[in-house]
Scaffold this motif. Structure first.
Motif, PDB file in Angstrom:
ATOM      1  N   ALA A 140       0.826  -1.209   0.000  1.00 42.36           N
ATOM      2  CA  ALA A 140       0.000   0.000   0.000  1.00 42.36           C
ATOM      3  C   ALA A 140       0.861   1.260   0.000  1.00 42.36           C
ATOM      4  N   VAL A 141       1.957   1.243   0.744  1.00 44.75           N
ATOM      5  CA  VAL A 141       2.867   2.395   0.771  1.00 44.75           C
ATOM      6  C   VAL A 141       3.473   2.626  -0.605  1.00 44.75           C
ATOM      7  N   LEU A 142       3.986   1.570  -1.227  1.00 46.99           N
ATOM      8  CA  LEU A 142       4.642   1.723  -2.526  1.00 46.99           C
ATOM      9  C   LEU A 142       3.658   2.121  -3.626  1.00 46.99           C
ATOM     10  N   ALA A 143       2.394   1.725  -3.481  1.00 43.68           N
ATOM     11  CA  ALA A 143       1.388   2.069  -4.486  1.00 43.68           C
ATOM     12  C   ALA A 143       0.800   3.458  -4.280  1.00 43.68           C
ATOM     13  N   ASP A 144       1.019   4.051  -3.121  1.00 39.85           N
ATOM     14  CA  ASP A 144       0.453   5.368  -2.818  1.00 39.85           C
ATOM     15  C   ASP A 144       1.153   6.438  -3.653  1.00 39.85           C
ATOM     16  N   PRO A 145       0.392   7.324  -4.342  1.00 42.74           N
ATOM     17  CA  PRO A 145       1.023   8.393  -5.120  1.00 42.74           C
ATOM     18  C   PRO A 145       1.969   9.270  -4.313  1.00 42.74           C
ATOM     19  N   LYS A 146       1.753   9.363  -2.996  1.00 48.21           N
ATOM     20  CA  LYS A 146       2.640  10.172  -2.155  1.00 48.21           C
ATOM     21  C   LYS A 146       4.057   9.605  -2.112  1.00 48.21           C
ATOM     22  N   PHE A 147       4.190   8.319  -2.381  1.00 49.39           N
ATOM     23  CA  PHE A 147       5.501   7.683  -2.289  1.00 49.39           C
ATOM     24  C   PHE A 147       6.437   8.138  -3.398  1.00 49.39           C
ATOM     25  N   ALA A 148       5.886   8.656  -4.497  1.00 50.93           N
ATOM     26  CA  ALA A 148       6.718   9.073  -5.628  1.00 50.93           C
ATOM     27  C   ALA A 148       7.747  10.116  -5.216  1.00 50.93           C
TER      28      ALA A 148
END
Length: 383
Positions: A140-148
Motif C-alpha cells: 500500500a505504501v509503494l502504491a500510494d502516489p505520495k511515495f513518488a
C-alpha cells in the motif's frame, strides 16, 4: 551514543506508552497521530501522513544527494498480552507482541538525532509503515502516489530476534524471510436432513481428503529453492447441529516457500488439487487469498553498508547461522523492488519469549543499539 541518557530515557518511556495502546493492522490511526506529535518536536523538513493507510514518513535533509529510507512498523497483534509489566497493554485482546513498539522507538531516537544534526547531503526518511502483520502495508505504501516523492536509493530495516543473544546481529545477503500467503477455500454443496444425507451434497469427504492432501503438497525440507510448507490453520464443516447434513465447508491453509517462483508453483498445485476434488464431489468452490507476503531478500550493497556500520559501532554480528533465512514472513521485501534494501536481525536474548507469544515484550536495551547502527549508516552515506 548520539543521544543523552535523559533523551534515551524519554524515548524508552515513549516506547512503553506505545506498548500500552496497540492497534492492529489497518487501524493504527491513534498510533500515527501520537507519532506525528512526537516527530514535530524534532523539526523534520517535512512529514508525509496517510501514506498507504495510516503510515507516515518524516524527512530530514533537503540538499541534493541520495535518499536513505529507514522503516519501522506501526501495528500490533490481535493477541491478549499476559505480561505483568506495569506498562502492559490496556486494550483487551490486543498487544505489541512482535516488538513494533520498539522498532518505532528506534526511529524516534533517529528523529531526535537527525533533527539536531541534519545530513550534509541528500535525505534521511523515517518511514513508519502500517499493516505489516497482514502483509498489506508495504504494498500500500509503494502504491500510494505520495511515495513518488519519497523513492529511496536504499531502504533499511531491522527486526528484533528472540533466541539470539541480546544485542548480537544476524545479517546475510540473499533470502532472509519466506514468501507466504493464506489460502481460504470455500466448498458449497446442498444441505439435507441428517437422516437422508444422500438427498444433499455434503463437502464432508472432500474436506477429509483435502486436509491430508493439501498438507502433503509441502516438503518442509531444508530452506532451499525447493522448500515448501502447507499448514492447515482452520477448518469448519456445516453448522453445529445434529439434524443437518452439511452443505458448506471452509478450509484455511498457509502456503509457505522460500522464493516467489516456488510460491507460484505451490499455488498452482494447491488450486488444481482443490478444484479437482470439488469437481469429483459436485461441489462449487471459491478460493481467495489473504496475508500475502513475497520473499524478503537482502541486496549485497545494502548489506555492505550495514556490515560497515556494525563494525564501526562495535556491534557483534555474523552471517552464517541456522536461524536465517527465517520461515516467518516479512513484507519489507517489497522495498527491494524500488532500490537496494536489507534487513538485519537484532538479538533479543537467547531465553527471551518468542515473537507473537502472549508474554513477549521488546527489550529496551535494543533501542540504543538499533539507533546507533542506523545513524552510522546515514552518516556514512549522507554525511
Amino acid at each position: 551514543m548520539f543521544l543523552t541518557d535523559e533523551e534515551l530515557r524519554k524515548i524508552t518511556a515513549f516506547r512503553r506508552e506505545l506498548h500500552q495502546k496497540p492497534e492492529v493492522s489497518g487501524d493504527e490511526a491513534q498510533t500515527a497521530l501520537r507519532l506525528k506529535e512526537e516527530l514535530s518536536l524534532t523539526g523534520p523538513d517535512s512529514v508525509v501522513t496517510g501514506i498507504g493507510g495510516h503510515g507516515l514518513a518524516a524527512v530530514y535533509g533537503a540538499e541534493p544527494g541520495p535518499t536513505v529510507l529507514i522503516r519501522a512498523e506501526l501495528d500490533g497483534l490481535p493477541i491478549q498480552e499476559i505480561s505483568d509489566v506495569a506498562y502492559r497493554s490496556t486494550v483487551p485482546g490486543r498487544g505489541h507482541l512482535c516488538g513494533h513498539d520498539g522498532h518505532m522507538a528506534i526511529l524516534m531516537a533517529l528523529a531526535k538525532g537527525l533533527g539536531r544534526d541534519r545530513p550534509t547531503r541528500g535525505r534521511a526518511i523515517l518511514m513508519f509503515q502500517p499493516a505489516e502483520e497482514n502483509g498489506a502495508g508495504a504494498a500500500a505504501v509503494l502504491a500510494d502516489p505520495k511515495f513518488a516523492a519519497l523513492v529511496p536509493d536504499m531502504s533499511l530495516s531491522l527486526h528484533n530476534f528472540p533466541g539470539v543473544r541480546l544485542g548480537h546481529v544476524l545479517l546475510r545477503e540473499g533470502p532472509v524471510n519466506c514468501a507466504s500467503r493464506g489460502m481460504r477455500i470455500v466448498l458449497r454443496g446442498k444441505t439435507s436432513h441428517a437422516s437422508n444425507p444422500e438427498q444433499g451434497i455434503a463437502p464432508t469427504f472432500a474436506v477429509a481428503r483435502l486436509l491430508d492432501s493439501l498438507t502433503g503438497l509441502g516438503n518442509n525440507g531444508p530452506l532451499g529453492p525447493d522448500y515448501s510448507l502447507v499448514t492447515v490453520t482452520h477448518a469448519r464443516l456445516g453448522e453445529p447441529a445434529f439434524g443437518i447434513s452439511p452443505g458448506e465447508a471452509q478450509i484455511w491453509a498457509t502456503l509457505r516457500t522460500l522464493t516467489d517462483e516456488a510460491m507460484a508453483t505451490l499455488v498452482s498445485r494447491a488450486e488444481e488439487l482443490v478444484e479437482s476434488e470439488a469437481r469429483a464431489r459436485q461441489l462449487q468452490v471459491d478460493i481467495s487469498y489473504e496475508d500475502v507476503f513475497g520473499q524478503c531478500c537482502n541486496s549485497p550493497e545494502a548489506v555492505a553498508q550495514l556490515r560497515r556500520a556494525l563494525d564501526e559501532e562495535g556491534v557483534s554480528h555474523d552471517a552464517v547461522n541456522s536461524l536465517l533465512p527465517m520461515k516467518a514472513s516479512e513484507d519489507f521485501g517489497l522495498f527491494l523492488t524500488v532500490a537496494p534494501a536489507a534487513m538485519f536481525f537484532l538479538g533479543a536474548g537467547e531465553d527471551h519469549p518468542r515473537l507473537h507469544n502472549p508474554d513477549y515484550d521488546f527489550p529496551d536495551a535494543l533501542i540504543a543499539i538499533g539507533a546507533r547502527v542506523f545513524m552510522r549508516v546515514i552518516r556514512n552515506i549522507l554525511g
